[in-house]
Design a protein around this motif. Sequence first.
Motif, PDB file in Angstrom:
ATOM      1  N   UNK A   1      21.745  -0.802  -5.383  1.00  0.00           N
ATOM      2  CA  UNK A   1      22.090  -1.748  -6.443  1.00  0.00           C
ATOM      3  C   UNK A   1      23.237  -2.659  -6.009  1.00  0.00           C
ATOM      4  N   UNK A   2      24.292  -2.076  -5.453  1.00  0.00           N
ATOM      5  CA  UNK A   2      25.459  -2.854  -5.031  1.00  0.00           C
ATOM      6  C   UNK A   2      25.107  -3.819  -3.902  1.00  0.00           C
ATOM      7  N   UNK A   3      24.306  -3.359  -2.960  1.00  0.00           N
ATOM      8  CA  UNK A   3      23.911  -4.215  -1.839  1.00  0.00           C
ATOM      9  C   UNK A   3      23.143  -5.440  -2.338  1.00  0.00           C
ATOM     10  N   UNK A   4      22.238  -5.222  -3.281  1.00  0.00           N
ATOM     11  CA  UNK A   4      21.450  -6.324  -3.830  1.00  0.00           C
ATOM     12  C   UNK A   4      22.338  -7.289  -4.612  1.00  0.00           C
ATOM     13  N   UNK A   5      23.269  -6.765  -5.384  1.00  0.00           N
ATOM     14  CA  UNK A   5      24.181  -7.631  -6.132  1.00  0.00           C
ATOM     15  C   UNK A   5      25.035  -8.479  -5.199  1.00  0.00           C
ATOM     16  N   UNK A   6      25.496  -7.892  -4.105  1.00  0.00           N
ATOM     17  CA  UNK A   6      26.326  -8.633  -3.159  1.00  0.00           C
ATOM     18  C   UNK A   6      25.524  -9.718  -2.450  1.00  0.00           C
ATOM     19  N   UNK A   7      24.276  -9.429  -2.128  1.00  0.00           N
ATOM     20  CA  UNK A   7      23.410 -10.443  -1.508  1.00  0.00           C
ATOM     21  C   UNK A   7      23.271 -11.656  -2.427  1.00  0.00           C
ATOM     22  N   UNK A   8      23.207 -11.401  -3.730  1.00  0.00           N
ATOM     23  CA  UNK A   8      22.988 -12.466  -4.710  1.00  0.00           C
ATOM     24  C   UNK A   8      24.275 -12.976  -5.357  1.00  0.00           C
ATOM     25  N   UNK A   9      25.421 -12.496  -4.876  1.00  0.00           N
ATOM     26  CA  UNK A   9      26.731 -12.927  -5.394  1.00  0.00           C
ATOM     27  C   UNK A   9      26.827 -12.732  -6.911  1.00  0.00           C
ATOM     28  N   UNK A  10      26.375 -11.564  -7.363  1.00  0.00           N
ATOM     29  CA  UNK A  10      26.408 -11.232  -8.785  1.00  0.00           C
ATOM     30  C   UNK A  10      27.548 -10.260  -9.064  1.00  0.00           C
ATOM     31  N   UNK A  11      28.264 -10.498 -10.153  1.00  0.00           N
ATOM     32  CA  UNK A  11      29.312  -9.572 -10.571  1.00  0.00           C
ATOM     33  C   UNK A  11      28.670  -8.236 -10.936  1.00  0.00           C
ATOM     34  N   UNK A  12      29.257  -7.127 -10.440  1.00  0.00           N
ATOM     35  CA  UNK A  12      28.661  -5.830 -10.744  1.00  0.00           C
ATOM     36  C   UNK A  12      29.723  -4.742 -10.818  1.00  0.00           C
ATOM     37  N   UNK A  13      29.310  -3.615 -11.412  1.00  0.00           N
ATOM     38  CA  UNK A  13      30.183  -2.451 -11.524  1.00  0.00           C
ATOM     39  C   UNK A  13      29.315  -1.194 -11.476  1.00  0.00           C
ATOM     40  N   UNK A  14      29.722  -0.236 -10.663  1.00  0.00           N
ATOM     41  CA  UNK A  14      29.046   1.062 -10.638  1.00  0.00           C
ATOM     42  C   UNK A  14      29.794   1.969 -11.604  1.00  0.00           C
ATOM     43  N   UNK A  15      29.233   2.138 -12.788  1.00  0.00           N
ATOM     44  CA  UNK A  15      29.857   3.005 -13.800  1.00  0.00           C
ATOM     45  C   UNK A  15      29.634   4.467 -13.433  1.00  0.00           C
ATOM     46  N   UNK A  16      28.399   4.786 -13.020  1.00  0.00           N
ATOM     47  CA  UNK A  16      28.050   6.146 -12.604  1.00  0.00           C
ATOM     48  C   UNK A  16      27.305   6.088 -11.272  1.00  0.00           C
ATOM     49  N   UNK A  17      27.693   6.920 -10.331  1.00  0.00           N
ATOM     50  CA  UNK A  17      27.011   6.979  -9.039  1.00  0.00           C
ATOM     51  C   UNK A  17      25.725   7.790  -9.144  1.00  0.00           C
ATOM     52  N   UNK A  18      24.717   7.408  -8.358  1.00  0.00           N
ATOM     53  CA  UNK A  18      23.474   8.172  -8.302  1.00  0.00           C
ATOM     54  C   UNK A  18      23.723   9.553  -7.728  1.00  0.00           C
ATOM     55  N   UNK A  19      22.886  10.516  -8.091  1.00  0.00           N
ATOM     56  CA  UNK A  19      23.093  11.903  -7.645  1.00  0.00           C
ATOM     57  C   UNK A  19      22.062  12.355  -6.621  1.00  0.00           C
ATOM     58  N   UNK A  20      21.362  11.377  -6.022  1.00  0.00           N
ATOM     59  CA  UNK A  20      20.355  11.729  -5.009  1.00  0.00           C
ATOM     60  C   UNK A  20      20.294  10.614  -3.971  1.00  0.00           C
TER      61      UNK A  20
END
Length: 328
Positions: free
Chosen positions: A113-132
């Motif tokens: 998710x973060x990688x895709x947001x950075x590619x598209x220059x979108x503001x993002x926040x990881x509220x909860x990390x994935x567990x897998x």
Amino acid sequence: FGASTMMELLIQDVNDGKVFDITDLATELKWETTIDFQPSKFEFTMVLDEQVKCNYGDIIRFKVDDKGIFYGKLFKKKRSSKKQWKITAYDQMRYLKNSDTIVFEASKSNEIFAQICEINHLEYKVVDEGNWTCPEKIEDKKTYFAMIQHALDLTLIHGGMWYIIRDNFGTLEHISLNSLVTDLVIGDDSVATDYDFEGSIDDSYNYVKLTKDNKKTKKREVYVVQDSKNVGLWGKLQFHEKVDEKMNESQIQQKAEMLLKAKNFPKKTFKVPCLGHIGISAGNSVQLDFKDLESEGIEKNSLAIVKKCTHKWGKVHTMELELRTVNS
């Protein structure tokens, strides 16, 4: 509930940056959110004004009681002889409908998710990390939505946790449904004005069959997990899938059990018109209290996920919820 003390609707001209307050010009305000990998949609009707041009890409900001509700851009405009604009704006998730080709290393869903947001220059926040951790994968000519959905589906199956992505007033979030549980009660004596209930086993399965081609033995290995009781009651509802040859017996067995757990119950859904509550959008969970549905296994304080939420602001603030009960 239902009433708003203050609304503020602003539009910012994409060409010169000027901001106009169009609160008094707008009617029929509607905000729609869903967990089904679509951007949220904000619609309103606006009286024509010489100063407000309504350009494609204009920023639309909507607040209620100083709480940020919607932040996005104008994508559609429709004009009639009544000298009104019908405006449709989408939030930042609209850009996840773009397609691309990306090679992902073994990553958690929040990292993808973060990688895709950075590619598209979108503001993002990881509220909860994935567990897998999802295995490495080449996503070829897929939408960003599809890439993220694949990671979240794998996480649900293998990690047993349900995450979604959403736009929170201009910031994309990767968040667990466990973080979105509310104490709002929807029922006979609280908020709801009516309901439409449906139960179905059309999309359920009680028999999971996974197969793996063993190149060494040149045989097909078969793994089965079933609920014999439900097979006897409903008939055999089978799900079949071929798994990666790199998976070992323990991993395949675990996947089969998780798949059965995810689908071995009737799907129970509601459409509920309610008085409006600005703290509710798709992904939130609410408690149910419908006395005449207890015979369907929906007990008081049963939890339900908001699959889709449509808010409308007119003389009264209302919302319509599409709800799905949690494993009941």
